[in-house]
Design an enzyme around this catalytic site. Sequence first.
Site, mmCIF file in Angstrom:
data_model
loop_
_atom_site.group_PDB
_atom_site.id
_atom_site.type_symbol
_atom_site.label_atom_id
_atom_site.label_comp_id
_atom_site.label_asym_id
_atom_site.label_seq_id
_atom_site.Cartn_x
_atom_site.Cartn_y
_atom_site.Cartn_z
ATOM 1 N N GLY A 190 -62.879 -14.185 72.133
ATOM 2 C CA GLY A 190 -62.387 -14.225 73.510
ATOM 3 C C GLY A 190 -63.420 -14.900 74.393
ATOM 4 C CB THR B 209 -56.893 -18.735 72.763
ATOM 5 O OG1 THR B 209 -57.290 -19.460 73.933
ATOM 6 C CG2 THR B 209 -55.613 -19.323 72.221
ATOM 7 C CG ASP C 215 -56.859 -17.905 64.228
ATOM 8 O OD1 ASP C 215 -56.802 -17.452 65.390
ATOM 9 O OD2 ASP C 215 -57.823 -18.583 63.804
ATOM 10 C CE LYS D 4 -62.756 -21.760 77.554
ATOM 11 N NZ LYS D 4 -61.667 -21.651 76.526
ATOM 12 C CG ASP E 230 -58.816 -20.983 69.551
ATOM 13 O OD1 ASP E 230 -58.766 -22.119 70.030
ATOM 14 O OD2 ASP E 230 -58.392 -19.967 70.135
HETATM 15 C C1 XBP Z 1 -60.550 -17.501 69.187
HETATM 16 C C2 XBP Z 1 -61.387 -17.105 70.305
HETATM 17 C C3 XBP Z 1 -61.195 -17.764 71.584
HETATM 18 C C4 XBP Z 1 -61.543 -19.230 71.658
HETATM 19 C C5 XBP Z 1 -61.479 -19.730 73.067
HETATM 20 O O1 XBP Z 1 -60.555 -16.487 68.204
HETATM 21 O O2 XBP Z 1 -62.202 -16.192 70.196
HETATM 22 O O3 XBP Z 1 -62.022 -17.131 72.509
HETATM 23 O O4 XBP Z 1 -62.889 -19.352 71.244
HETATM 24 O O5 XBP Z 1 -60.335 -19.344 73.752
HETATM 25 P P1 XBP Z 1 -59.469 -16.436 67.033
HETATM 26 P P2 XBP Z 1 -60.397 -18.548 75.146
HETATM 27 O O6 XBP Z 1 -59.344 -17.821 66.480
HETATM 28 O O7 XBP Z 1 -60.044 -15.468 66.030
HETATM 29 O O8 XBP Z 1 -58.169 -15.930 67.597
HETATM 30 O O9 XBP Z 1 -61.559 -19.082 75.923
HETATM 31 O O10 XBP Z 1 -59.070 -18.822 75.783
HETATM 32 O O11 XBP Z 1 -60.606 -17.084 74.784
HETATM 33 MG MG MG Z 2 -59.817 -18.571 64.605
#
Ligand code: XBP
Ligand code: MG
Length: 243
Positions: free
Chosen positions: A51, A116, A9, A77, A11
């Site tokens: 997301g 993301t 993953d 953003k 983020d």
């Molecule tokens: C990550 C997310 C993303 C980030 C921001 O989830 O939910 O939305 O917060 O990125 P995970 P974007 O780590 O479970 O994949 O604004 O580009 O969505």
């Molecule tokens: Mg994550």
Amino acid sequence: MTLKALIFDVDGTLAETEESHRVSFNQAFAETGMDWNWSRDLYRKLLKTNGGIHRLRKFAELENVEQPDCLKLHARKTEIYQENVSAGKVPLRPGVERLIRQAREAGLPMAIATATGLSNVYSLLTKNLGEGSIEWFKVISTANDTTKRKPDPHVFQITLDRLELKAHQCLAFEDSRNGLLSSTSINIPTLVTPSVYTDDQDFSEAMCVVTTLGEPEYHAEHISGTRIGSGIIDVEALKSAFA
Ligand code: XBP
Ligand code: MG
């Protein structure tokens, strides 16, 4: 059972990106003249919606206000976030670079499965691991590849399909409950390193939970599940855990 690939993953797992996403959202709101400002406490709750664009829509819904131009706000953003990443404000978490370099040297395939977009993955890897590092990953599945969001397993399923591997041959790395449900609902063993925004979540389905991947001078602490390595999650320790 032989370990055939690592699936990361992004983020919260590769880096503590969420704080930078939060700050970037707030800057985008301010630039647009909106009075929205997401505190850390609020963002922790909003992260239950995966997301960024869906998070924006969910917030407007919760506040019972008219939906702003979420596409435009999210695009701005993303620009601000990538400026922050390029400025070096979003370093990788402990042990991440070490493990990625080790896996590469050992010829253990790596993949990415994230909510993301691809451009954010590209920025983060290029800044922290250098030009061309995106090529180190055999498969990269992002929001550009699926509209289904974690906890739905689709992003992990397409990753397995592209790797041409079965769930039990891979190890996923996650930081959140939604991510863990996404990977484990299709039986991918998962190692969790909770992030600053997810450290209060339930990770009972994880194979192992550790504070970080660990560095020689900064050992990880075991939280629950199988004990892997002793303070340092490395390729050898991961292979033995699968043997
Ligand atoms: C990550 C997310 C993303 C980030 C921001 O989830 O939910 O939305 O917060 O990125 P995970 P974007 O780590 O479970 O994949 O604004 O580009 O969505
Ligand atoms: Mg994550």
